[in-house]
Design an enzyme around this catalytic site. Sequence first.
Site, PDB file in Angstrom:
ATOM      1  N   GLU A  89      -8.978   2.190  -2.441  1.00 32.47           N
ATOM      2  CA  GLU A  89      -9.865   1.892  -1.306  1.00 32.47           C
ATOM      3  C   GLU A  89     -10.620   3.131  -0.824  1.00 32.47           C
ATOM      4  OE1 GLU A  89      -7.585   0.441   1.987  1.00 32.47           O
ATOM      5  OE2 GLU A  89      -9.218   0.741   3.403  1.00 32.47           O
ATOM      6  N   TYR A 140      -3.346  11.240   6.430  1.00 30.37           N
ATOM      7  CA  TYR A 140      -3.693   9.877   6.828  1.00 30.37           C
ATOM      8  C   TYR A 140      -2.729   8.862   6.181  1.00 30.37           C
ATOM      9  CZ  TYR A 140      -5.369   5.249   6.538  1.00 30.37           C
ATOM     10  OH  TYR A 140      -5.380   3.891   6.594  1.00 30.37           O
ATOM     11  N   TRP A 170     -12.418  12.068   7.889  1.00 32.62           N
ATOM     12  CA  TRP A 170     -11.000  11.769   8.142  1.00 32.62           C
ATOM     13  C   TRP A 170     -10.612  10.441   7.498  1.00 32.62           C
ATOM     14  CZ3 TRP A 170      -8.405   7.779  10.829  1.00 32.62           C
ATOM     15  CH2 TRP A 170      -6.993   7.965  10.886  1.00 32.62           C
ATOM     16  N   ASP A 177      -5.260   3.946  -0.306  1.00 28.77           N
ATOM     17  CA  ASP A 177      -6.460   4.191   0.503  1.00 28.77           C
ATOM     18  C   ASP A 177      -6.835   5.671   0.428  1.00 28.77           C
ATOM     19  OD1 ASP A 177      -8.441   4.293   2.417  1.00 28.77           O
ATOM     20  OD2 ASP A 177      -7.323   3.165   3.932  1.00 28.77           O
ATOM     21  N   GLU A 229     -14.422  -1.208   5.299  1.00 32.85           N
ATOM     22  CA  GLU A 229     -13.841  -1.453   6.625  1.00 32.85           C
ATOM     23  C   GLU A 229     -14.739  -0.922   7.746  1.00 32.85           C
ATOM     24  OE1 GLU A 229     -10.080   0.642   6.141  1.00 32.85           O
ATOM     25  OE2 GLU A 229     -10.782   2.242   7.451  1.00 32.85           O
ATOM     26  N   ARG A 255       0.853  -1.178   0.000  1.00 25.61           N
ATOM     27  CA  ARG A 255       0.000   0.000   0.000  1.00 25.61           C
ATOM     28  C   ARG A 255       0.893   1.233   0.000  1.00 25.61           C
ATOM     29  NH1 ARG A 255      -4.246   2.304   4.576  1.00 25.61           N
ATOM     30  NH2 ARG A 255      -2.384   3.297   5.415  1.00 25.61           N
ATOM     31  N   HIS A 282      -9.410   6.906   1.980  1.00 29.42           N
ATOM     32  CA  HIS A 282      -9.933   7.196   3.313  1.00 29.42           C
ATOM     33  C   HIS A 282     -11.145   8.126   3.315  1.00 29.42           C
ATOM     34  CE1 HIS A 282      -9.172   6.749   7.719  1.00 29.42           C
ATOM     35  NE2 HIS A 282      -8.711   5.615   7.255  1.00 29.42           N
ATOM     36  N   ARG A 295     -13.918  -5.091   2.321  1.00 26.33           N
ATOM     37  CA  ARG A 295     -12.869  -4.724   3.268  1.00 26.33           C
ATOM     38  C   ARG A 295     -13.219  -4.968   4.729  1.00 26.33           C
ATOM     39  NH1 ARG A 295      -8.381  -3.977   4.002  1.00 26.33           N
ATOM     40  NH2 ARG A 295      -8.150  -1.817   4.629  1.00 26.33           N
ATOM     41  N   GLU A 347      -4.701  -7.353   4.599  1.00 23.90           N
ATOM     42  CA  GLU A 347      -3.896  -6.235   5.115  1.00 23.90           C
ATOM     43  C   GLU A 347      -3.102  -6.707   6.328  1.00 23.90           C
ATOM     44  OE1 GLU A 347      -6.233  -2.952   6.528  1.00 23.90           O
ATOM     45  OE2 GLU A 347      -4.545  -1.561   6.463  1.00 23.90           O
TER      46      GLU A 347
HETATM   47  C1  GCO Z   1      -6.876   0.777   6.845  1.00 28.47           C
HETATM   48  C2  GCO Z   1      -7.695   1.716   7.642  1.00 28.47           C
HETATM   49  C3  GCO Z   1      -7.147   2.099   8.967  1.00 28.47           C
HETATM   50  C4  GCO Z   1      -8.186   2.921   9.760  1.00 28.47           C
HETATM   51  C5  GCO Z   1      -8.123   2.573  11.203  1.00 28.47           C
HETATM   52  C6  GCO Z   1      -9.136   3.327  12.033  1.00 28.47           C
HETATM   53  O1  GCO Z   1      -7.089   0.730   5.648  1.00 28.47           O
HETATM   54  O2  GCO Z   1      -6.088   0.073   7.451  1.00 28.47           O
HETATM   55  O3  GCO Z   1      -8.173   2.767   6.870  1.00 28.47           O
HETATM   56  O4  GCO Z   1      -5.934   2.753   8.866  1.00 28.47           O
HETATM   57  O5  GCO Z   1      -7.991   4.266   9.607  1.00 28.47           O
HETATM   58  O6  GCO Z   1      -8.319   1.198  11.326  1.00 28.47           O
HETATM   59  O7  GCO Z   1      -9.205   2.804  13.298  1.00 28.47           O
HETATM   60 MG    MG Z   2      -8.666   1.844   4.979  1.00 23.99          MG
END
Ligand code: GCO
Ligand code: MG
Length: 409
Positions: A243, A159, A409, A217, A269, A147, A219, A290, A346
Amino acid sequence: MKIHAADVVVTSPGRNFVTLRITTEDGLTGLGDATLNGRELAVASYLGDHIVPLLTGRDADAIEDTWQYLYRGGYWRRGPVTMAAIAAVDVALWDIKAQRAGMPLYQLLGGACRTGALAYGHASGRDIPELLDSVRAHLEAGYRAIRVQSGVPGLDSVYGVAASANGAGERYDYEPARRTARPTEEQWDTAAYLRHIPTVFEAVRAEFGPGLPLLHDGHHRMTPLQAARLGKSLEPYDLFWLEDVTPAEDQAALRLVRQHTTTPLAIGEVFNSVHDYTTLLGERLIDYVRSSVTHAGGVTGMRRVLDLAAVYGVRSGMHGPTDISPVGMAAALHLDLAVHNFGIQEYMRHSPHTLEVFRTSYRFTDGLLHPGEEPGLGVTLDDEAAARFPYAPAYLPVNRLADGTVHDW
Ligand code: GCO
Ligand code: MG
């Protein structure tokens, strides 16, 4: 065999973890991960106050019945707190059943479909040279899929980008949930990000060639139109996946993205139920799911997601940051081995302190993870070590635009 007792362990060996331990009348113990990053005590209370009193005396072997009893019986179904709590019970009971059978859990789930689960690591850099070093270090450490997250000119912190050089060391120093009285605040600028990211992937491909699986990602930060543009602009760099391009709860947003790009999409996720995926899967809007065992109702809930995904040829990419505990990671690895539609896993290494509290038997060799051959999940919890790391509240950051508006975020 009846459940004799259950207790909730909250510990903070580098970051906060909530673990449910179930003990049967004949003395077997099973573990389940109930960690919800930044909101941990809500799940600890849900378990301790509302679920533990229901478990004593139940048949430890009746996993599906217990799942339905807690899901349908609670009336207020779904949601991250409920589903993390149900997940912990479910995984602890699978752990016990597999120990009783004398088998690693993946055997009970149908046996191995593969020799190991392809794992992706997290490379990052505040600028492109630092990122290239980080990718190189991950390749040297054995990762076969990476990643890529990068700093953005003009933004102080972004992030997924480690605060210091993210090298080949044992541990990626990545702790987004910080132990401060209030969340830290970060600044965000989508236009600057969209301008910069294609240049990052151009540099990574130029350095490492066309074959290395690369992931990214987003995010949850883009509008559908912005996400569509990003997907298109990254097509020349042939990503394994892109992602969370848009906030996940707006499933219809993915229609627009999908119509404009062939970059594979991963999402989910923050989902916790198979019902979160019906539009995305039924309309073939995504390529990878995810969710995690920890947040989607355990092995039982996650298997439902994966079975529905399989109908549409969609593969797994289970969430595996360090806020999934080693117990949750082990459960994921057993499922990764046993399902046909596995895609990728991951993998962020836990800190040495975390691994003092949770003794694991999974292994990482030549880019593949394997859950090991111990009966059950293959993870034990050291109470004495756990007690040395007391809970401290932690919050994920809050994002703001330059004018102060709160952003995803
Ligand atoms: C990822 C996620 C994490 C989240 C985290 C929040 O792809 O691994 O986006 O980085 O931000 O799990 O608690
Ligand atoms: Mg993520």
